[in-house]
Motif scaffolding. Structure first.
Motif: not given
Ligand code: AMP
Ligand code: GLY
Length: 421
Positions: A118, A187, A189, A284
């Protein structure tokens, strides 16, 4: 060879269980371990973050291989410290673990190397972040603490009010301490989420079978985010075609980028992705096995895990052969009521004895042995994993087994794997 596993969750129980199957494994220790690990390895009362004591222990017990489960010690540099003392430890060094421990760095390296993710901005100053979300962005958008926050530092914002509150919580109220000193604002996603876990020696990449976890606490993906409430493998959303795309567009370029930037990555690389209309994009990176993904992957792995980890350390992963059990696996997490908030310590777990290994594997997370009984010490208490000829059968077996545990004070999701069926 004597082996030390660092950590205390159901992921580490699974690692110990799998490593113990290797003919190369002699004595296995786990620091600090838990009530389930204690029945197959010797638990040592040293915290996963106490690197100095772990080094001392590894030297005294002639440990030939240390395997680090959780991200915090990896990001703090445990592998560098072990290497500095001539000890072999599986996992990325500190500079490479920044892929998980420093989201601002991780986004930056993806941007510079055209790895799909993103669009984002990085902020060190709360006023600049506040000014930005009040005018410049479309909603929903996502505010993330750059540092480690046990999966809780990501806030999806529907409006500028939400975003202001998120910035206040992370930067000004310091809800996750220093982790929120820098923010990534990116952003939102849309799409289906998937994760891919690979092993790498820094040159060769081996992509494991796919798996899918369930991050929300309650059925129907409701409730707060957790570390993960259940998982299954393989994940039908990750078709062979998508898997190849992720390997080609994400994993290979990031391993190459890390090498070029003087941070060669060795260990487990976990990419969390959103499968968008425009293709897979990285949410991530994690620098270790997922928990509970590990609990459904390793029971399907037919290779010798000691061999595989040593191949990563020796740079010989290209020569390793890896087979998988074709049967699907599904794991359900039993958590204490209140999780992901605060939970009590000491509640007895009843009914575990009724579950045989043929029916399901019981991997302990937050438990300890207390005399004759096992008591809960943390939020996520067990992962119960079953294999079946079909995902449906694996699911029935896992739920049959978990249903035999006295539910008083505990809960679990009833819909693990439902979407794949
Ligand atoms: P992360 O620890 O960065 O994986 O974020 C935890 C959860 O947040 C992810 O599994 C997604 O469900 C949600 N998430 C993180 N970043 C985004 C993004 N840019 N757009 C939509 N959902 C996101
Ligand atoms: N289950 C997701 C993680 O371990 O980060």
């Amino acid at each position: 060879m004597n082996i030390l596993v660092v950590g205390s969750g159901a992921r580490e129980h699974t690692l110990v269980w799998k490593l113990a199957q290797s003919p190369r494994a002699d004595k296995i220790y786990c620091a600090p371990g838990n009530g389930g690990i204690a029945s197959i390895a010797e638990c040592v009362d040293i915290a996963a973050g106490d690197v100095e004591k772990l080094v001392e222990f590894a030297k005294a017990r002639d440990i030939g291989l240390t395997v680090v489960g959780p991200e915090a010690p990896l990001c703090a540099g445990i592998v560098d410290e072990f290497e500095a003392h001539g000890l072999r430890a599986f996992g990325p060094r500190k500079a490479a673990a920044a892929l998980e421990g420093d989201k601002a760095f991780s986004k930056d390296i993806m941007t510079r190397h055209s790895i799909p993710t993103a669009a984002h901005r990085v902020f060190h100053d709360p006023d600049a972040a506040l000014a930005y979300v009040e005018e410049a962005v479309d909603y929903p958008m996502v505010v993330k603490a750059s540092g480690l926050a046990a999966g809780k530092g990501v806030i999806i914002c529907e409006s500028s009010e939400d975003a202001v509150a998120a910035i206040r919580k992370l930067m000004l109220d310091k809800a996750f301490g220093a982790a929120g000193r820098t923010l990534v604002i990116e952003d939102f996603l849309e799409g289906e989420e998937a994760s891919i876990i690979a092993l790498t020696d820094g040159e060769t990449l081996y992509v494991m079978e796919s798996s899918q976890d369930h991050k929300r606490a309650f059925d129907g993906d409701k409730g707060p985010n957790t570390g993960g409430m259940g998982a299954y493998s393989p994940a039908p959303v990750v078709t062979a075609d998508i898997q190849h795309r992720i390997e080609r567009e994400v994993l290979v370029p990031v391993i190459h980028a890390m090498k070029r930037e003087g941070r060669p990555f060795r260990g487990v690389l976990y990419a969390g992705l959103m499968l968008t209309k425009k293709g897979p994009k990285v949410l991530e990176f994690n620098v270790r096995f997922g928990d509970p993904e590990c609990q459904v992957l390793l029971p399907r792995l037919k290779a010798d895990l000691v061999d595989l980890f040593l191949a990563c350390l020796d740079g010989t992963l290209a020569d390793a052969s890896v087979d998988w059990d074709p049967r699907p696996a599904l794991g359900v997490v039993l958590a204490q009521e209140g999780y992901p908030g605060a939970v009590p310590v000491g509640r007895p777990l009843r009914g575990l004895d009724g579950i045989t290994p043929e029916e399901a594997l019981v991997f302990h997370g937050g438990t300890r042995r207390d005399g004759e009984q096992i008591v809960a010490t943390g939020g996520r208490v067990l992962t119960i994993t079953a294999l079946g000829d079909t995902l449906r059968e694996a699911r029935e077996k896992a739920y049959d087994a978990i249903g035999r545990i006295d539910p008083e004070g505990f809960f679990y999701r009833r819909d693990i794997g439902a979407r794949a069926l």
